[in-house]
Design an enzyme around this catalytic site. Structure first.
Site, PDB file in Angstrom:
ATOM      1  CG  ASP A  62      49.520  37.987  46.672  1.00  0.00           C
ATOM      2  OD1 ASP A  62      48.672  38.581  45.977  1.00  0.00           O
ATOM      3  OD2 ASP A  62      49.489  36.756  46.874  1.00  0.00           O
ATOM      4  CB  SER A 142      37.670  47.106  33.140  1.00  0.00           C
ATOM      5  OG  SER A 142      37.793  46.818  31.769  1.00  0.00           O
ATOM      6  CE1 TYR A 155      40.723  42.308  33.866  1.00  0.00           C
ATOM      7  CE2 TYR A 155      39.263  42.978  32.078  1.00  0.00           C
ATOM      8  CZ  TYR A 155      40.230  43.287  33.024  1.00  0.00           C
ATOM      9  OH  TYR A 155      40.689  44.580  33.124  1.00  0.00           O
ATOM     10  CE  LYS A 159      39.618  44.729  36.494  1.00  0.00           C
ATOM     11  NZ  LYS A 159      40.402  45.363  37.577  1.00  0.00           N
TER      12      LYS A 159
END
Length: 259
Positions: A62, A142, A155, A159
């Site tokens: 993990d 991203s 999200y 990034k």
């Protein structure tokens, strides 16, 4: 083969972009340490690497757990003799209006996307320095690290954070000959985007596939991105042709976001 004999560790390597990166680096001559949560899929990718004539080992870990990331790097050193390239690729997405995001959801996505990247930077840098090696650290950002997207706000923030970590680490580690860069994919035809499209449909009422088609329709090159498209750029970052590049997070999206 530009990185022949190098050892590369790729997180999130069991599928999608991570698998594509691992296989491309193997084609370029690297031996691979594959890290993910799915043992069966990891073994399948490892088998593909061995079939290419390169060595591969895998670790179920993990990335949000610092000790597990350091253990994965120690595994690379013990099984393959060291580490030269660290690809912090593992990540998860979230589709939800900002007004509805819970504390638990924020903690989970930051733990994987941001802390996972930080632990990877720390573990790789420690390994490189201990062995006196000039290593390469490559992080997954991203297009959402260059532009915040509605319903992908948290999200996107993770990034953006990866870009910040990339820049700061590049400045801190340059004196040790360690470069740190990121790659910023766009709309890639993977399971992650299948899930994003599904969640977008649930939130907005759009038909399944409509959001994906809308994003792809905005790509200048006229098609969705593939894991191989991303992997080709990561191979450049992993190889000697990028030796004078650090702290950067280029877009590799087919012409969707322009900066």
């Amino acid at each position: 083969m530009a990185i022949n004999g190098k050892v590369a560790l790729v997180t999130g390597a069991a599928q999608g972009i991570g698998r594509g990166i691992a296989l491309r680096l193997a084609r370029e001559g690297a031996d691979l340490v594959l890290v993910d949560l799915d043992l069966a899929k990891l073994q399948a990718v490892a088998d593909e690497v061995w079939e290419m004539g390169r060595r591969a080992t895998h670790v179920v870990a993990d990335v949000g757990d610092r000790e597990q990331v350091f253990a994965a790097v120690a595994h690379a050193e013990a099984e393959l003799g060291g580490l030269d390239i660290m690809v912090n690729n593992a990540g998860i997405a979230q589709v939800k209006p900002l007004a509805e995001v819970t504390a638990e959801e924020v903690e989970r996505i930051y733990r994987v996307n941001v802390q996972g990247t930080l632990w990877g930077i720390q573990a790789a840098a420690a390994s490189f320095k201990a062995r006196g090696r000039k290593g390469k650290i490559i992080n997954a950002s991203s297009i959402a690290g260059h532009e915040g997207y509605a319903l992908l706000g948290v999200y996107s923030s993770t990034k953006f954070a990866v870009r910040a970590l990339t820049q700061a680490a590049a400045k801190e580690l340059a004196a040790d000959g360690i470069t740190v860069n990121a790659y910023c994919p766009g709309v890639v035809g993977t399971d992650m985007w299948v899930e994003i499209d599904k969640r977008m449909a649930e939130v907005t009422g759009a038909a399944i596939g409509e959001t994906y088609a809308k994003f792809v329709g905005g790509i200048a090159l006229g098609r969705a991105e593939t894991p191989d498209d991303v992997a080709a750029f990561v191979a450049f970052l992993a190889g000697p042709d990028s030796d004078y590049m650090t702290g950067q997070a280029p877009l590799i999206d087919g012409g969707l976001v322009f900066r």
